[in-house]
Design an enzyme around this catalytic site. Sequence first.
Site: not given
Ligand code: BGC
Length: 351
Positions: A79, A104, A178, A250, A315
């Site tokens: 983010r 992302h 991811h 998360d 990640e």
């Molecule tokens: C994020 C999550 C998100 C997910 C899928 C992850 O990298 O930290 O908050 O929901 O990606 O988009």
Amino acid sequence: MNKQAFGSTADGQPVDIYTLTNKNGMQASVITYGGILTRLQTPGRAGQLDDVVLGFDDLASYLKGHPYMGAIVGRYGNRIGNARFTLDGIEYKLAANNGPNALHGGLKGFDKVVWQARDASDAQAERLELRYLSKDGEEGYPGNLSVTVVYSLTDQNELRIDYSATTDKDTVVNLTNHSYFNLGGSSEPDILGHELTLYADRFTPVDKTLIPTGELRSVEGTPFDFRKPALVGARINQKDEQLGFGGGYDHNFVLSSGGGSLALAARVREPKSGRVMEVLTTEPGIQFYTGNFLDGSLTGRGGRVFTKRSGLCLETQHFPDSPNKPAFPSTELKPGQKYQTTTVYRFSVSD
Ligand code: BGC
């Protein structure tokens, strides 16, 4: 390396699927759409091969939309707060695709573009080289960014990903993969029984929109302490403000290695199958995400329904919102510099 047609995108671009195989029979399949790792067959304790990532069998499912399953994420993984950042005195505005924030890489990030592929295998390993040119201004980011990602499958049962990029204008870059892992294989419903070690003394606590506050907080005495192996599910439902914000884990962990050279970041062991995955990276951070937002609305390979906690992501990355956090390790890339990072997923078995 095996190459097959995998359909085409809505605007008619052909997509291929490449399958890399090593001498132990381990296989990794990657499609040129999003550079997505769709399938990863690794041996369990008794030698049985099974798929350890969540994925789909057809392009249509990927095109319909999904939460970045197996994809290359960029130009900025994770983010950016309020979907904007300032670089060299210029403010850049991004799409707010996750509440008020950018997530992302934007509306059409690197997970939704078709990459140019080349078989770059050598005597050591089968290697798939993927290239993409992200144009100046794409998704609001400055500079023409020329990106190369190489997936290699070694005979040591390692899936290695080398990322590199150059730019012609100052920009920010943070690339990752991811994949949602479930080491129990294709019929294991969730990851709560996976045992995790994270080589991190601190993590970056977040606000309720999951943007880091800027603090590097010690994991000591918190459910974020994975310095000794702990079950993913053991503390996930504890009453804890940070777990509440994420709906589980998360969060970005501050790797003790500090980044810069390839070092162990995480170790995951699934007791039933005996599968072990070690994650090594040159990155300073790792996002541990427990699939909290998977809600059963997607069905993947073999009719498998992707429900909450059916996979976990590790990640490797620079910290979230770094462009707005001068104290975090920098994600800036300037003309003449080369962005270069490596992450290795190493598979083995244990008792
Ligand atoms: C994020 C999550 C998100 C997910 C899928 C992850 O990298 O930290 O908050 O929901 O990606 O988009």
